[in-house]
Motif scaffolding. Structure first.
Motif, PDB file in Angstrom:
ATOM      1  N   ARG A 248       0.936  -1.263  -0.027  1.00  0.00           N
ATOM      2  CA  ARG A 248      -0.042   0.150   0.040  1.00  0.00           C
ATOM      3  C   ARG A 248       0.878   1.269  -0.092  1.00  0.00           C
ATOM      4  O   ARG A 248       0.262   2.238  -0.505  1.00  0.00           O
ATOM      5  CB  ARG A 248      -0.882   0.049   1.169  1.00  0.00           C
ATOM      6  CG  ARG A 248      -1.790  -1.379   1.087  1.00  0.00           C
ATOM      7  CD  ARG A 248      -3.105  -1.053   2.123  1.00  0.00           C
ATOM      8  NE  ARG A 248      -3.867   0.117   1.982  1.00  0.00           N
ATOM      9  CZ  ARG A 248      -4.678   0.422   2.642  1.00  0.00           C
ATOM     10  NH1 ARG A 248      -4.745   0.276   3.955  1.00  0.00           N
ATOM     11  NH2 ARG A 248      -5.483   1.488   2.380  1.00  0.00           N
ATOM     12  N   LEU A 249       2.040   1.247   0.734  1.00  0.00           N
ATOM     13  CA  LEU A 249       2.904   2.446   0.859  1.00  0.00           C
ATOM     14  C   LEU A 249       3.557   2.671  -0.667  1.00  0.00           C
ATOM     15  O   LEU A 249       3.583   3.727  -0.999  1.00  0.00           O
ATOM     16  CB  LEU A 249       4.145   2.291   2.120  1.00  0.00           C
ATOM     17  CG  LEU A 249       3.567   2.364   3.317  1.00  0.00           C
ATOM     18  CD1 LEU A 249       4.583   1.915   4.318  1.00  0.00           C
ATOM     19  CD2 LEU A 249       2.948   3.726   3.684  1.00  0.00           C
ATOM     20  N   ALA A 250       3.910   1.502  -1.326  1.00  0.00           N
ATOM     21  CA  ALA A 250       4.663   1.532  -2.586  1.00  0.00           C
ATOM     22  C   ALA A 250       3.544   1.899  -3.509  1.00  0.00           C
ATOM     23  O   ALA A 250       4.061   2.611  -4.506  1.00  0.00           O
ATOM     24  CB  ALA A 250       5.278   0.362  -2.957  1.00  0.00           C
ATOM     25  N   LEU A 251       2.357   1.803  -3.312  1.00  0.00           N
ATOM     26  CA  LEU A 251       1.470   2.433  -4.328  1.00  0.00           C
ATOM     27  C   LEU A 251       0.723   3.636  -4.078  1.00  0.00           C
ATOM     28  O   LEU A 251       0.387   4.208  -5.034  1.00  0.00           O
ATOM     29  CB  LEU A 251       0.010   1.276  -4.503  1.00  0.00           C
ATOM     30  CG  LEU A 251       0.577   0.007  -5.063  1.00  0.00           C
ATOM     31  CD1 LEU A 251      -0.682  -1.113  -4.761  1.00  0.00           C
ATOM     32  CD2 LEU A 251       0.895  -0.148  -6.347  1.00  0.00           C
ATOM     33  N   SER A 252       1.228   4.205  -3.118  1.00  0.00           N
ATOM     34  CA  SER A 252       0.604   5.664  -2.505  1.00  0.00           C
ATOM     35  C   SER A 252       1.595   6.668  -3.011  1.00  0.00           C
ATOM     36  O   SER A 252       2.878   6.796  -3.016  1.00  0.00           O
ATOM     37  CB  SER A 252       0.542   5.639  -1.215  1.00  0.00           C
ATOM     38  OG  SER A 252       0.070   7.128  -0.755  1.00  0.00           O
ATOM     39  N   GLN A 253       1.026   7.472  -3.688  1.00  0.00           N
ATOM     40  CA  GLN A 253       1.962   8.565  -4.432  1.00  0.00           C
ATOM     41  C   GLN A 253       2.436   9.531  -3.366  1.00  0.00           C
ATOM     42  O   GLN A 253       3.497   9.825  -3.428  1.00  0.00           O
ATOM     43  CB  GLN A 253       0.981   9.801  -5.110  1.00  0.00           C
ATOM     44  CG  GLN A 253       1.633  10.680  -5.948  1.00  0.00           C
ATOM     45  CD  GLN A 253       0.761  11.435  -6.766  1.00  0.00           C
ATOM     46  OE1 GLN A 253      -0.266  11.482  -6.850  1.00  0.00           O
ATOM     47  NE2 GLN A 253       1.504  12.401  -7.463  1.00  0.00           N
ATOM     48  N   GLU A 254       1.873   9.579  -2.079  1.00  0.00           N
ATOM     49  CA  GLU A 254       2.501  10.223  -1.097  1.00  0.00           C
ATOM     50  C   GLU A 254       3.823   9.500  -0.727  1.00  0.00           C
ATOM     51  O   GLU A 254       4.940  10.380  -0.005  1.00  0.00           O
ATOM     52  CB  GLU A 254       1.811  10.244   0.281  1.00  0.00           C
ATOM     53  CG  GLU A 254       2.174  11.201   1.475  1.00  0.00           C
ATOM     54  CD  GLU A 254       1.386  10.912   2.606  1.00  0.00           C
ATOM     55  OE1 GLU A 254       1.446  11.351   3.660  1.00  0.00           O
ATOM     56  OE2 GLU A 254      -0.174  10.624   2.426  1.00  0.00           O
ATOM     57  N   TYR A 255       3.852   8.186  -0.664  1.00  0.00           N
ATOM     58  CA  TYR A 255       5.210   7.570  -0.355  1.00  0.00           C
ATOM     59  C   TYR A 255       6.234   7.010  -1.458  1.00  0.00           C
ATOM     60  O   TYR A 255       7.244   6.797  -1.300  1.00  0.00           O
ATOM     61  CB  TYR A 255       4.571   6.268   0.463  1.00  0.00           C
ATOM     62  CG  TYR A 255       4.369   6.669   1.915  1.00  0.00           C
ATOM     63  CD1 TYR A 255       5.242   6.634   2.748  1.00  0.00           C
ATOM     64  CD2 TYR A 255       2.774   6.826   1.976  1.00  0.00           C
ATOM     65  CE1 TYR A 255       4.335   7.329   4.071  1.00  0.00           C
ATOM     66  CE2 TYR A 255       2.290   7.252   3.306  1.00  0.00           C
ATOM     67  CZ  TYR A 255       2.964   7.387   4.435  1.00  0.00           C
ATOM     68  OH  TYR A 255       2.451   7.736   5.537  1.00  0.00           O
ATOM     69  N   ASN A 256       5.833   7.061  -2.484  1.00  0.00           N
ATOM     70  CA  ASN A 256       6.448   6.606  -3.683  1.00  0.00           C
ATOM     71  C   ASN A 256       7.015   7.589  -4.758  1.00  0.00           C
ATOM     72  O   ASN A 256       7.582   7.480  -5.487  1.00  0.00           O
ATOM     73  CB  ASN A 256       5.737   5.630  -4.757  1.00  0.00           C
ATOM     74  CG  ASN A 256       4.617   5.914  -5.468  1.00  0.00           C
ATOM     75  OD1 ASN A 256       4.538   7.287  -5.659  1.00  0.00           O
ATOM     76  ND2 ASN A 256       3.713   5.267  -5.792  1.00  0.00           N
ATOM     77  N   THR A 257       6.792   8.963  -4.261  1.00  0.00           N
ATOM     78  CA  THR A 257       7.207   9.803  -4.981  1.00  0.00           C
ATOM     79  C   THR A 257       8.640  10.579  -4.552  1.00  0.00           C
ATOM     80  O   THR A 257       8.530  11.007  -3.207  1.00  0.00           O
ATOM     81  CB  THR A 257       6.154  11.183  -5.139  1.00  0.00           C
ATOM     82  OG1 THR A 257       5.082  10.491  -5.731  1.00  0.00           O
ATOM     83  CG2 THR A 257       6.583  12.182  -6.138  1.00  0.00           C
ATOM     84  N   ALA A 258       9.527  10.785  -5.286  1.00  0.00           N
ATOM     85  CA  ALA A 258      10.866  11.336  -4.567  1.00  0.00           C
ATOM     86  C   ALA A 258      10.481  12.858  -4.149  1.00  0.00           C
ATOM     87  O   ALA A 258       9.815  13.491  -4.872  1.00  0.00           O
ATOM     88  CB  ALA A 258      11.959  11.171  -5.642  1.00  0.00           C
ATOM     89  N   PRO A 259      11.230  13.234  -3.010  1.00  0.00           N
ATOM     90  CA  PRO A 259      11.123  14.786  -2.758  1.00  0.00           C
ATOM     91  C   PRO A 259      11.561  15.592  -4.076  1.00  0.00           C
ATOM     92  O   PRO A 259      12.608  15.134  -4.948  1.00  0.00           O
ATOM     93  CB  PRO A 259      12.163  14.747  -1.782  1.00  0.00           C
ATOM     94  CG  PRO A 259      12.482  13.446  -1.343  1.00  0.00           C
ATOM     95  CD  PRO A 259      12.229  12.566  -2.545  1.00  0.00           C
ATOM     96  N   PRO A 260      10.993  16.795  -4.212  1.00  0.00           N
ATOM     97  CA  PRO A 260      11.379  17.640  -5.234  1.00  0.00           C
ATOM     98  C   PRO A 260      12.671  18.070  -5.414  1.00  0.00           C
ATOM     99  O   PRO A 260      13.303  18.311  -4.146  1.00  0.00           O
ATOM    100  CB  PRO A 260      10.333  18.816  -5.209  1.00  0.00           C
ATOM    101  CG  PRO A 260       9.851  18.685  -3.921  1.00  0.00           C
ATOM    102  CD  PRO A 260       9.764  17.478  -3.454  1.00  0.00           C
TER     103      PRO A 260
END
Length: 111
Positions: free
Chosen positions: A86-98
Motif C-alpha cells: 500500500r505504501l509503494a502504491l501511494s503517491q505520497e510515499y512513492n514520489t521522490a522529494p522535489p
C-alpha cells in the motif's frame, strides 16, 4: 524529556517487549530497522520518515516478524507485506522529494 525524543530503536524495543539494553540486542534491533528500510526502498517506497506513523507501523511489523514475536511471525510478515504494498502504491510515499532548481548533477552546461 519530550515524547518525540524516543528513537525508533527504543520504539522497537518497547514493541518487542525487550527490556535489555545490551549492545548486541540493540545492534540486532538496529540491523532489523535498517533491513526494513532497505526492503521498503527496494519496493518503491521513497518517503521513509522515521516520524511517520505508517513507516513506524511497517518497521514494527517487520521487526515482530523477524523476531518471531508471540509465535505469530507469519501473520506479522503478511501484515507487513500488505502495508508495504500500500505504501509503494501511494503517491505520497512513492514520489521522490522535489529537487531544488539550484541542484545540479555536473558543472558542464548544455552549450
Amino acid at each position: 524529556m519530550a515524547a518525540d525524543a524516543t528513537t525508533l530503536t527504543e520504539k522497537m524495543r518497547a514493541a518487542l517487549r525487550i527490556s535489555s539494553t545490551s549492545e548486541k540486542i540493540t545492534a540486532e534491533i538496529e540491523d532489523c530497522i535498517a533491513a526494513c528500510k532497505a526492503d521498503l526502498a527496494n519496493d518503491g517506497v521513497k518517503a521513509i520518515d522515521e516520524g511517520d506513523a505508517l513507516i513506524i507501523r511497517a518497521v514494527t511489523l517487520y521487526c515482530k516478524a523477524e523476531f518471531g514475536y508471540n509465535d505469530k511471525a507469519e501473520k506479522f510478515r503478511q501484515s507487513y507485506d500488505t502495508l508495504k504494498m500500500r505504501l509503494a502504491l501511494s503517491q505520497e510515499y512513492n514520489t521522490a522529494p522535489p529537487v531544488s532548481e539550484t541542484d545540479t548533477e555536473g558543472a558542464e552546461s548544455g552549450a
